[in-house]
Enzyme design. Structure first.
Site, PDB file in Angstrom:
ATOM      1  CG  ASP A 146      -2.214  -0.744   0.987  1.00  0.00           C
ATOM      2  OD1 ASP A 146      -2.387  -1.256  -0.142  1.00  0.00           O
ATOM      3  OD2 ASP A 146      -3.045  -0.844   1.912  1.00  0.00           O
ATOM      4  CG  ASP A 153       7.739  -5.197  12.428  1.00  0.00           C
ATOM      5  OD1 ASP A 153       6.619  -5.394  11.908  1.00  0.00           O
ATOM      6  OD2 ASP A 153       7.892  -5.055  13.655  1.00  0.00           O
ATOM      7  CG  ASP A 178      -5.552  -7.664  15.563  1.00  0.00           C
ATOM      8  OD1 ASP A 178      -6.471  -6.899  15.904  1.00  0.00           O
ATOM      9  OD2 ASP A 178      -4.361  -7.479  15.896  1.00  0.00           O
TER      10      ASP A 178
END
Length: 533
Positions: free
Chosen positions: A134, A195, A287
């Site tokens: 994105d 990450d 989530d």
């Protein structure tokens, strides 16, 4: 002319005095019948929640102790057998896995995450790596695409997917990624933030849980922090997150209680994901939203603490503050939107979920005071506003050693952890209220800044490799470093400490002074500069 001005000044003074007297009179009128009883009720609620939090921490500690003593492992609780190639059918008995890597301007870590995903030990014809980019920076976008092309040339089935907007942020990207035709052939989807760097055997250790246990919808791995020793702030984060993984999630998994998906370093069964309604972008905690809906459908979650995925902690206070805003605002907003849906489900699950929400978020806004020192001490001829801020989590004053004990190497930093958590309580409380009321920046999503891994050198002049001790940019100016809200709170607590020192009959002012120092340290931007041993 002078007499007229003098007369005007006198009239203005009389008017101002009259207004102040009216305000004081009104305050004295409502203080006893309304303000004090209301605050007393709030104090009692806080005390009940404190006891609740304390008992919960003790119970989870006991369960964790039994888990250790009995040697209970997820591999023993569920059927688990290593995947092996079939002599006749080859790798066709391996399920098809989709690996999604959502990213947004991740210049410092894109190579690490893509490289780790492409290095997973799984048959190359049974895995698809999907990079969901994105990025708005065209230069970074080009770098990511080139990296994907490089891995594709090595025989990796990698797909580089972009979209023309950021609608829904991460949830929108994940949802859009599942619309591609090649996804339909996949049975499971593993998700890693930009990450996160999974070990090569990640899929070999997680997928067998699904293959042999059809009622499992999610397998969640633990996070491991590459930069935990960078500064005092990262060490404090490590202490809190270690407790979250080692106790809260492991106990929840072992007792078949509800625990949320962490948004990354986990694998979902597509059937569970689809039955739950897929990804939704109505809050900033997509989530947890998915995890609650999947739990309502009866799917089981498994937490495997032995599987650790390397990640990076926010190493600047600004990045950490934005992250905590999202983690506090999103769940409270989700609770508001799902309360009815939860209430219409099974009674025992209603209790578990509502308790989980209240423990984690409503308890953020509680404070505790003595009778004589209610939240507001308003006396004198003019309206003096003095808020005696005691502690945003009274229960943590009893359980801080329980929390810190799960990070033994940082046990000596427990005092710093307590005062730092109290500083962050101000931001978490604000975020929680914003989420409940659905106001302001309730759906604000600021991507946590990543600095990369600094311990690695360049492998070649053509391919730059990133590092494990973050490479920091030039430091901010003094005005950019100062945080006004923390400075005001520190000054306020200093006044409260002085009041307690003069009029108090105990030594609680020492704690207030210590807390005010913590606010000043954070306010001046030094929390990310101290490196603890």
């Amino acid at each position: 002319m002078g007499r007229v001005e003098l007369k005007t000044l006198v009239l203005q003074s009389i008017t101002v005095n009259g207004i102040l007297e009216q305000i004081v009179m009104f305050w004295n009128l409502i203080k006893a019948p309304f303000i004090v009883p209301t605050l007393q009720v709030m104090v009692n609620i806080c005390l009940v929640m404190s006891v609740m939090l304390f008992l919960e921490r003790v119970c989870m500690g006991i369960v964790k102790l039994f888990i250790k003593l009995l040697g209970r492992k997820p591999e023993k609780n569920y059927k688990w057998e290593a995947m092996q190639e079939d002599v006749e059918y080859g790798t066709s008995n391996y399920p098809m896995v989709l690996v999604q890597i959502p990213m947004y301007n991740e210049k410092e870590v894109y190579q690490l995450s893509i490289g780790a995903a492409c290095g997973l030990s799984w048959p190359s014809d049974r895995i698809i790596v999907q990079v969901l980019d994105d990025s708005t920076d065209l230069a970074i976008k080009e770098l990511v695409e080139v990296e994907c092309i490089k891995w594709a040339s090595k025989g990796i089935n990698i797909k580089y997917e972009i979209r023309h907007n950021r609608n829904g942020y991460k949830a929108g990207a994940l949802k859009e990624g599942l619309k591609h035709s090649y996804v339909s052939q996949c049975d499971f989807v593993a998700i890693f933030d930009a990450d996160f760097q999974p070990e090569p055997d990640f899929l070999c250790r997680t997928i067998p849980f699904f293959v042999h246990n059809p009622d499992i919808g999610l397998v969640q791995a633990r996070w491991k922090f590459a930069n935990a020793d960078e500064c005092l702030m990262t060490r404090m984060q490590e202490m809190s997150l270690n407790y979250h993984f080692s106790v809260e999630q492991e106990v929840g998994s072992q007792t078949c209680a509800f625990f949320g998906f962490n948004g990354t370093a986990g694998v979902w069964r597509f059937k569970a994901l689809n039955e739950a309604g897929g990804w939704k972008d109505r809050t900033t905690v997509e989530d947890m939203d998915l995890a609650v809906r999947a739990s309502l459908q009866g799917w089981k979650f498994v937490f495997v603490g032995d599987i650790k995925v390397i990640s990076e902690l926010p190493s600047t206070f600004k990045a950490f503050r934005y992250q905590q805003h999202r983690w506090s605002c999103g769940p409270s907003n989700l609770f508001k939107k799902m309360a009815i849906e939860i209430a219409m489900n099974k009674v025992h699950f209603v209790f578990v979920v509502i308790y989980s929400f209240s423990r984690s978020h409503i308890i953020k806004i509680k404070m505790c005071t003595q009778k004589r020192r209610l939240f507001f001490i308003l006396y004198s001829r003019i309206l003096h506003f003095v808020v005696c801020y005691r502690k945003y989590r009274f229960g943590r004053s009893y359980t801080c050693f329980i929390v810190s004990s799960w990070c033994e190497r940082s046990l000596h930093l427990v005092v710093f952890w307590v005062v730092f958590e109290n500083v962050m309580a101000m931001h978490r409380t604000k975020a929680t209220i914003i989420g409940l009321l659905e106001i302001g920046n309730v759906n604000e999503w600021v991507v946590t800044e990543k600095l990369g891994d600094a311990s690695k050198t360049k492998a070649s002049s053509d391919v730059p490799v990133l590092c494990s001790a973050p490479v920091k940019k030039s430091g901010p100016t003094i005005w950019e470093r100062v945080h006004g809200l923390e400075m005001v709170a520190g000054l306020f607590l200093l006044c409260c400490g002085c009041y307690d020192f003069v009029y108090g009959k105990n030594y609680f002012y020492i704690y207030i002074f210590l807390q005010s120092v913590a606010f000043f340290v954070v306010g001046f931007g030094y929390v990310g500069t101290f490196v603890p041993k």
